[in-house]
Motif scaffolding. Sequence first.
Motif, mmCIF file in Angstrom:
data_model
loop_
_atom_site.group_PDB
_atom_site.id
_atom_site.type_symbol
_atom_site.label_atom_id
_atom_site.label_comp_id
_atom_site.label_asym_id
_atom_site.label_seq_id
_atom_site.Cartn_x
_atom_site.Cartn_y
_atom_site.Cartn_z
ATOM 1 N N LYS A 24 0.759 -1.265 0.179
ATOM 2 C CA LYS A 24 -0.025 -0.073 0.102
ATOM 3 C C LYS A 24 1.031 1.232 -0.155
ATOM 4 O O LYS A 24 0.513 2.401 -0.284
ATOM 5 C CB LYS A 24 -0.982 -0.031 1.127
ATOM 6 N N ASN A 25 2.278 1.103 0.431
ATOM 7 C CA ASN A 25 2.956 2.144 0.387
ATOM 8 C C ASN A 25 3.741 2.511 -1.070
ATOM 9 O O ASN A 25 3.963 3.657 -1.269
ATOM 10 C CB ASN A 25 4.194 1.861 1.249
ATOM 11 N N THR A 27 1.846 1.343 -4.254
ATOM 12 C CA THR A 27 0.712 1.539 -5.255
ATOM 13 C C THR A 27 -0.827 1.162 -4.605
ATOM 14 O O THR A 27 -0.947 0.785 -3.583
ATOM 15 C CB THR A 27 1.202 0.098 -6.141
ATOM 16 N N LYS A 28 -1.702 1.486 -5.501
ATOM 17 C CA LYS A 28 -3.223 1.348 -5.251
ATOM 18 C C LYS A 28 -3.614 0.274 -6.006
ATOM 19 O O LYS A 28 -4.742 -0.076 -6.140
ATOM 20 C CB LYS A 28 -3.782 2.760 -5.285
ATOM 21 N N ARG A 29 -2.881 -0.232 -6.876
ATOM 22 C CA ARG A 29 -3.071 -1.428 -7.973
ATOM 23 C C ARG A 29 -2.370 -2.727 -7.788
ATOM 24 O O ARG A 29 -1.250 -2.871 -8.277
ATOM 25 C CB ARG A 29 -3.086 -0.776 -9.426
ATOM 26 N N ASN A 131 -9.308 -5.926 -6.750
ATOM 27 C CA ASN A 131 -8.198 -5.268 -5.940
ATOM 28 C C ASN A 131 -8.233 -5.436 -4.464
ATOM 29 O O ASN A 131 -9.090 -5.765 -3.810
ATOM 30 C CB ASN A 131 -8.683 -3.706 -6.198
ATOM 31 N N PHE A 133 -6.906 -3.952 -2.060
ATOM 32 C CA PHE A 133 -7.276 -2.914 -0.964
ATOM 33 C C PHE A 133 -8.689 -2.376 -1.113
ATOM 34 O O PHE A 133 -9.188 -2.145 -0.063
ATOM 35 C CB PHE A 133 -6.431 -1.597 -1.505
ATOM 36 N N THR A 134 -9.207 -2.550 -2.182
ATOM 37 C CA THR A 134 -10.628 -2.065 -2.251
ATOM 38 C C THR A 134 -11.516 -2.864 -2.467
ATOM 39 O O THR A 134 -13.042 -2.975 -2.115
ATOM 40 C CB THR A 134 -10.844 -0.874 -3.365
#
Length: 382
Positions: A24-25, A27-29, A131, A133-134
């Motif tokens: 997460k530090n 990329t968001k992908r 994803n 993260f989301t």
Amino acid sequence: MQVSKIELKTFQISGFKTLFNVLKNYTKRAYFVGGSVRDFFLFGGMSKPKDIDIEVYDINPEIFEKIMLGIGAKGVGKSFFVYKFENFDIALARSENKIGVGHKAFEVEVCNDERMAVKRRDFSINAVMINIFTGEICDFYGGVADIRARVLRMVCEKTFVEDSLRVLRGAQFCARFNLKIEQNTLKIMQKIKLDDLSKDRIRDELVKLFRAKFLAHGFKILQILGIDEKIFGVKISDKQNKKITGILKNSAKIVQNEMFFLYVILNFLHLDKLKILRSLNLNSVYKRILNEPFYERVSSFALCEISSKIPLKSWLGMYSAHRVKMAKSLRIYDNRLHFKVSGAKFVKIGLNGIKIATAIKNERSKKIRKHINKIKNLKNSL
């Protein structure tokens, strides 16, 4: 479309939190991809999936390597930017370009576009991304709909035909998940030759089919694709096909053994078992098929004879409800039938091995018939 946080916890097994916090530090992908996503939609979530693939974007190879080494991940395909960390395979998204003959003849490059990266995958059911993260779902080729409809559809004809192994992968997917092949995909698969594949690569995919839940369907798919003739070297007649298909279908809830598929086919087609096992490069475990008793029709006497050698509940020939009922009625389904045949009484015959063997066989036959009569008498007395 998104997967809820509650559903996303399905994937949060050992090692995930570490990967989540590190990635997460940068990329968001980063996406769950491949088989774990497919199985997530097929089975409504997997509590402890193994070998989960994560595909990462927006990080260059040098920094990605430092990140992976920093958490103790091991490079298992550094030329393909792949690292192993606990139950996860983490890789940079990549594109592939066929540059020669064989499954290794690909030029690989980092790709930073999801649609282009997923285009290299074989079937739409394996091309869905989530994803990490989301929970957002990326489904460029209708994979979720195909999973729900149980349809096997290639992602891209141009890239699909570059790897002939995909024909066998498709066959074992159909057998494992009861899928039907989309018509255009089927036509393409039927045209692809498997001559460039090694015995080991063919074997690895076929073993997955042998372990599958829907063996009768898998057998049908092999025939539709023309793979059956390549494997067994014979054209299967309609009569043989009907018999084999019926047994594979009716045995689904009775026999769960990866050798069963070959046991049935090799015996009913009267093929050279050793030759087929060698041609498929199967390991020594499969040699059990060579000596495993086989009967198209089995009698009470034969069941007792088999039971004196192996437990009937583990016999590969115990593939029908009728046979199970027979064995249980003879009280030999769960436990072996033991006979004590003394060699002392045969000494007077002389040291003639054939005569002694015949005498022992006759003695065993008497004991088997005695056991059968005993069971019959017990039933009659009830």
